[in-house]
Write a protein that holds these residues in place. Structure first.
Motif, PDB file in Angstrom:
ATOM      1  N   LEU A 158       0.820  -1.220   0.000  1.00 54.55           N
ATOM      2  CA  LEU A 158       0.000   0.000   0.000  1.00 54.55           C
ATOM      3  C   LEU A 158       0.849   1.263   0.000  1.00 54.55           C
ATOM      4  O   LEU A 158       2.077   1.203  -0.029  1.00 54.55           O
ATOM      5  CB  LEU A 158      -0.938  -0.010   1.228  1.00 54.55           C
ATOM      6  CG  LEU A 158      -0.309  -0.059   2.607  1.00 54.55           C
ATOM      7  CD1 LEU A 158      -1.122   0.733   3.606  1.00 54.55           C
ATOM      8  CD2 LEU A 158      -0.221  -1.492   3.101  1.00 54.55           C
ATOM      9  N   ASN A 159       0.174   2.409  -0.020  1.00 53.28           N
ATOM     10  CA  ASN A 159       0.717   3.754   0.199  1.00 53.28           C
ATOM     11  C   ASN A 159       2.089   3.955  -0.453  1.00 53.28           C
ATOM     12  O   ASN A 159       3.082   4.201   0.235  1.00 53.28           O
ATOM     13  CB  ASN A 159       0.782   4.035   1.716  1.00 53.28           C
ATOM     14  CG  ASN A 159      -0.584   3.957   2.372  1.00 53.28           C
ATOM     15  OD1 ASN A 159      -1.569   3.607   1.728  1.00 53.28           O
ATOM     16  ND2 ASN A 159      -0.673   4.270   3.645  1.00 53.28           N
ATOM     17  N   ARG A 165       4.877   0.332   0.401  1.00 50.51           N
ATOM     18  CA  ARG A 165       5.011  -0.164   1.781  1.00 50.51           C
ATOM     19  C   ARG A 165       4.438  -1.576   1.825  1.00 50.51           C
ATOM     20  O   ARG A 165       3.291  -1.793   1.411  1.00 50.51           O
ATOM     21  CB  ARG A 165       4.237   0.768   2.705  1.00 50.51           C
ATOM     22  CG  ARG A 165       3.993   0.232   4.083  1.00 50.51           C
ATOM     23  CD  ARG A 165       3.198   1.245   4.888  1.00 50.51           C
ATOM     24  NE  ARG A 165       2.669   0.650   6.087  1.00 50.51           N
ATOM     25  CZ  ARG A 165       1.668   1.154   6.797  1.00 50.51           C
ATOM     26  NH1 ARG A 165       1.105   2.303   6.406  1.00 50.51           N
ATOM     27  NH2 ARG A 165       1.241   0.547   7.880  1.00 50.51           N
ATOM     28  N   ARG A 204      -5.334  -1.396  13.457  1.00 53.63           N
ATOM     29  CA  ARG A 204      -3.911  -1.188  13.191  1.00 53.63           C
ATOM     30  C   ARG A 204      -3.033  -1.377  14.418  1.00 53.63           C
ATOM     31  O   ARG A 204      -1.883  -1.734  14.321  1.00 53.63           O
ATOM     32  CB  ARG A 204      -3.699   0.227  12.631  1.00 53.63           C
ATOM     33  CG  ARG A 204      -4.399   0.445  11.325  1.00 53.63           C
ATOM     34  CD  ARG A 204      -4.500   1.901  10.957  1.00 53.63           C
ATOM     35  NE  ARG A 204      -5.359   2.644  11.884  1.00 53.63           N
ATOM     36  CZ  ARG A 204      -5.755   3.895  11.694  1.00 53.63           C
ATOM     37  NH1 ARG A 204      -5.364   4.567  10.636  1.00 53.63           N
ATOM     38  NH2 ARG A 204      -6.534   4.497  12.576  1.00 53.63           N
ATOM     39  N   ASP A 207       4.897   4.393   4.404  1.00 53.89           N
ATOM     40  CA  ASP A 207       4.297   5.482   3.626  1.00 53.89           C
ATOM     41  C   ASP A 207       5.306   6.418   2.950  1.00 53.89           C
ATOM     42  O   ASP A 207       5.290   7.646   3.169  1.00 53.89           O
ATOM     43  CB  ASP A 207       3.352   6.299   4.544  1.00 53.89           C
ATOM     44  CG  ASP A 207       2.222   5.447   5.107  1.00 53.89           C
ATOM     45  OD1 ASP A 207       2.132   4.261   4.733  1.00 53.89           O
ATOM     46  OD2 ASP A 207       1.451   5.956   5.928  1.00 53.89           O
ATOM     47  N   LYS A 218       4.522  13.167  10.382  1.00 54.05           N
ATOM     48  CA  LYS A 218       4.478  12.260   9.233  1.00 54.05           C
ATOM     49  C   LYS A 218       3.838  12.958   8.044  1.00 54.05           C
ATOM     50  O   LYS A 218       3.555  14.146   8.116  1.00 54.05           O
ATOM     51  CB  LYS A 218       3.755  10.964   9.606  1.00 54.05           C
ATOM     52  CG  LYS A 218       2.322  11.163  10.028  1.00 54.05           C
ATOM     53  CD  LYS A 218       1.792   9.996  10.847  1.00 54.05           C
ATOM     54  CE  LYS A 218       1.735   8.693  10.109  1.00 54.05           C
ATOM     55  NZ  LYS A 218       0.894   7.679  10.796  1.00 54.05           N
ATOM     56  N   ARG A 236      -8.497  14.859  10.893  1.00 56.03           N
ATOM     57  CA  ARG A 236      -7.110  15.226  10.605  1.00 56.03           C
ATOM     58  C   ARG A 236      -6.970  15.491   9.118  1.00 56.03           C
ATOM     59  O   ARG A 236      -7.781  15.026   8.316  1.00 56.03           O
ATOM     60  CB  ARG A 236      -6.170  14.089  10.995  1.00 56.03           C
ATOM     61  CG  ARG A 236      -6.439  12.815  10.229  1.00 56.03           C
ATOM     62  CD  ARG A 236      -5.496  11.706  10.596  1.00 56.03           C
ATOM     63  NE  ARG A 236      -5.631  11.320  11.988  1.00 56.03           N
ATOM     64  CZ  ARG A 236      -4.938  10.346  12.544  1.00 56.03           C
ATOM     65  NH1 ARG A 236      -4.062   9.674  11.842  1.00 56.03           N
ATOM     66  NH2 ARG A 236      -5.111  10.034  13.803  1.00 56.03           N
ATOM     67  N   TYR A 240     -11.378   7.558   5.066  1.00 55.94           N
ATOM     68  CA  TYR A 240     -10.284   8.370   4.527  1.00 55.94           C
ATOM     69  C   TYR A 240     -10.613   8.763   3.097  1.00 55.94           C
ATOM     70  O   TYR A 240     -10.858   7.894   2.251  1.00 55.94           O
ATOM     71  CB  TYR A 240      -8.964   7.588   4.531  1.00 55.94           C
ATOM     72  CG  TYR A 240      -8.185   7.715   5.814  1.00 55.94           C
ATOM     73  CD1 TYR A 240      -8.616   7.092   6.982  1.00 55.94           C
ATOM     74  CD2 TYR A 240      -7.009   8.461   5.869  1.00 55.94           C
ATOM     75  CE1 TYR A 240      -7.901   7.205   8.164  1.00 55.94           C
ATOM     76  CE2 TYR A 240      -6.283   8.576   7.052  1.00 55.94           C
ATOM     77  CZ  TYR A 240      -6.730   7.951   8.191  1.00 55.94           C
ATOM     78  OH  TYR A 240      -6.020   8.068   9.358  1.00 55.94           O
ATOM     79  N   VAL A 254      -8.148  -2.158   6.591  1.00 58.91           N
ATOM     80  CA  VAL A 254      -8.856  -1.024   7.205  1.00 58.91           C
ATOM     81  C   VAL A 254      -9.886  -0.562   6.174  1.00 58.91           C
ATOM     82  O   VAL A 254      -9.533   0.073   5.186  1.00 58.91           O
ATOM     83  CB  VAL A 254      -7.897   0.127   7.580  1.00 58.91           C
ATOM     84  CG1 VAL A 254      -8.677   1.252   8.261  1.00 58.91           C
ATOM     85  CG2 VAL A 254      -6.780  -0.357   8.498  1.00 58.91           C
ATOM     86  N   VAL A 259     -10.787   3.209   3.019  1.00 62.78           N
ATOM     87  CA  VAL A 259      -9.613   4.090   2.982  1.00 62.78           C
ATOM     88  C   VAL A 259      -9.146   4.271   1.540  1.00 62.78           C
ATOM     89  O   VAL A 259      -8.900   3.295   0.834  1.00 62.78           O
ATOM     90  CB  VAL A 259      -8.438   3.517   3.819  1.00 62.78           C
ATOM     91  CG1 VAL A 259      -7.176   4.371   3.630  1.00 62.78           C
ATOM     92  CG2 VAL A 259      -8.795   3.432   5.295  1.00 62.78           C
ATOM     93  N   PHE A 266      -5.868   6.516   0.209  1.00 65.03           N
ATOM     94  CA  PHE A 266      -4.745   7.250   0.799  1.00 65.03           C
ATOM     95  C   PHE A 266      -3.729   7.522  -0.307  1.00 65.03           C
ATOM     96  O   PHE A 266      -2.785   6.766  -0.499  1.00 65.03           O
ATOM     97  CB  PHE A 266      -4.136   6.396   1.929  1.00 65.03           C
ATOM     98  CG  PHE A 266      -3.129   7.115   2.781  1.00 65.03           C
ATOM     99  CD1 PHE A 266      -3.517   7.768   3.941  1.00 65.03           C
ATOM    100  CD2 PHE A 266      -1.777   7.119   2.445  1.00 65.03           C
ATOM    101  CE1 PHE A 266      -2.577   8.411   4.737  1.00 65.03           C
ATOM    102  CE2 PHE A 266      -0.840   7.765   3.233  1.00 65.03           C
ATOM    103  CZ  PHE A 266      -1.241   8.414   4.390  1.00 65.03           C
ATOM    104  N   ASP A 291      -5.908   0.034   3.172  1.00 62.09           N
ATOM    105  CA  ASP A 291      -4.643  -0.370   3.814  1.00 62.09           C
ATOM    106  C   ASP A 291      -4.235  -1.788   3.412  1.00 62.09           C
ATOM    107  O   ASP A 291      -3.614  -2.519   4.193  1.00 62.09           O
ATOM    108  CB  ASP A 291      -4.727  -0.244   5.348  1.00 62.09           C
ATOM    109  CG  ASP A 291      -4.489   1.202   5.807  1.00 62.09           C
ATOM    110  OD1 ASP A 291      -4.447   2.116   4.959  1.00 62.09           O
ATOM    111  OD2 ASP A 291      -4.349   1.399   7.029  1.00 62.09           O
TER     112      ASP A 291
HETATM  113  C1  MAN Z   1      -2.773   6.605   8.938  1.00 65.07           C
HETATM  114  C2  MAN Z   1      -1.500   5.902   8.537  1.00 65.07           C
HETATM  115  C3  MAN Z   1      -1.578   5.410   7.092  1.00 65.07           C
HETATM  116  C4  MAN Z   1      -2.855   4.640   6.854  1.00 65.07           C
HETATM  117  C5  MAN Z   1      -4.057   5.467   7.264  1.00 65.07           C
HETATM  118  C6  MAN Z   1      -5.384   4.719   7.135  1.00 65.07           C
HETATM  119  O1  MAN Z   1      -2.834   7.854   8.327  1.00 65.07           O
HETATM  120  O2  MAN Z   1      -1.311   4.804   9.389  1.00 65.07           O
HETATM  121  O3  MAN Z   1      -0.482   4.572   6.863  1.00 65.07           O
HETATM  122  O4  MAN Z   1      -2.976   4.282   5.489  1.00 65.07           O
HETATM  123  O5  MAN Z   1      -3.905   5.850   8.622  1.00 65.07           O
HETATM  124  O6  MAN Z   1      -5.435   3.615   8.012  1.00 65.07           O
END
Ligand code: MAN
Length: 360
Positions: A32-33, A48, A89, A141, A188, A247, A280, A316, A319, A321, A340
């Motif tokens: 992911l990400n 990742r 998570r 990420d 981050k 956020r 997300y 998750v 989402v 992202f 995720d």
């Molecule tokens: C957070 C981080 C990311 C993840 C999102 C959604 O922002 O842990 O790595 O993708 O949450 O779970």
């Protein structure tokens, strides 16, 4: 919530089936990400990879870490002491509130010929494992920005010392140079701009305050050398909006357009005190060319919401992202983590993205 813009295409590109685990006591639960760039006529994807222990126990939760010898180790956390039900998570220590992860992440290079599919095993490249005291719980990420012929990678370094931002660089995706921690915890979602702005390198970053006078906000910082950062300024979004009330964080490294720096950002709509991660989604932001902490405008509604099955269901759920962007003429390909668990890619017309921006 409604989405403002139609995607030109969407593909699921990578998932847990794409790579084997690095250790046979573990299984891959997500790819992911990713950070993504054009490289030598192809697309290089630094994703990742998330691994979790296979073994489960009735009375304890498994939490992995990098041991003293650099290999993977598993800590068993007594269920009586640790809440493992509230978030998919992580675990929370009931007395101290301290966090541990259910998994550990490293980075993996993949290549794609058309930017949309990874077709063969030959397109799997180098593995970058977590190292040192700031990555004991993993490295996550990555975002990639090409600057003067070098690819700079900002990544989330997770350890008992907190969640920091590490800087790495490469010119060939074979050898990676580590430049240490550039921003202390908790920080981050750090994105570098691809060129100097009025004489300085610029980063978008997202400190996570422990004293929440405000929900987490994006900031800019400036640097003479990409290592030493200062002149921090908050990016004034002017209200979060329902989709981003929990956020906001930077998603894709800014690209220059004729109207300013175009940046995709993400957020979650989680309610205060609610369990889980919330939904997300992603929006688009336009920043001033010479003063990037000044917001020219933003999309009022998300441009991406979890709508495909692989975005709504997974490790998750719900989402999207975004973390990588590559320009192809008048289009951009946006690379993102889905639920995720997987990597997706979708396309947008740059003009249409800019048309979503409502100027302040
Ligand atoms: C957070 C981080 C990311 C993840 C999102 C959604 O922002 O842990 O790595 O993708 O949450 O779970």
């Amino acid at each position: 919530m409604t989405v403002m813009l139609n995607r030109l295409f969407t593909h699921r590109m990578l998932g847990p089936e794409s790579v084997p685990p690095t250790d046979d006591r573990f299984k891959v639960i997500g790819v992911l990400n990713p950070g993504v760039v054009s490289f030598e006529g192809r697309t290089a994807i630094l994703a990742r990879v998330v691994q979790a222990p296979v073994e489960t126990r009735d009375d304890a939760w498994a939490s992995p870490k990098i041991g003293k010898d650099g290999g993977l180790e598993i800590d068993w956390l007594p269920k009586a002491d640790v809440d493992g039900e509230s978030d998919p998570r992580c675990y929370f220590h009931r007395k101290t509130g301290q966090l541990r992860l259910r998994f550990i992440s490293h980075l993996q290079v993949f290549y794609s010929d058309d930017g949309k599919r990874v077709n063969t095993d030959a397109e799997i490249g180098k593995t970058v494992m977590p190292v040192g005291p700031y990555e004991t719980f993993g490295i996550e990420d990555p975002r990639i920005t090409p600057i003067d012929g070098t690819f700079y990678i900002t990544a989330v370094a997770v350890s008992p010392k907190g969640v920091c931002t590490a800087l790495l660089s490469t010119t060939n995706f074979q050898h990676f140079t580590r430049h240490g921690v550039i921003l202390p915890p908790d920080n981050k979602d750090v994105l570098l701009l691809p060129e100097k702005v009025t004489g300085d390198y610029v980063a978008i970053h997202r400190p996570m305050p422990n004293m929440p006078f405000s929900p987490p906000q994006m900031w800019t910082a400036r640097s003479p050398d990409l290592i030493h950062w200062g002149a921090h300024r908050q990016i004034s979004l002017g209200g979060q909006g329902e989709a981003f009330q929990d956020r906001v964080g930077g998603s894709t490294p800014p690209i220059m357009t004729d109207r300013g720096w175009l940046m995709i950002y993400h957020g979650s709509n989680k309610e205060p005190g609610a369990k889980g991660a919330g939904v997300y989604s992603a929006g688009v932001l336009l920043l001033d060319p010479t003063s990037p902490s000044r917001v020219i405008g933003r999309s009022k509604e998300p441009i991406m919401l979890p709508t495909e099955d692989f975005e709504k269901e997974g490790f998750v759920p719900n989402v999207v992202f975004p973390s990588g962007i590559v320009r192809h003429g008048r289009q951009v390909y946006v690379y993102y983590g889905a639920a995720d668990e997987s990597v997706g890619v979708c396309g947008f017309d740059i003009e249409q993205l800019l048309n979503c921006v409502v100027e302040k």
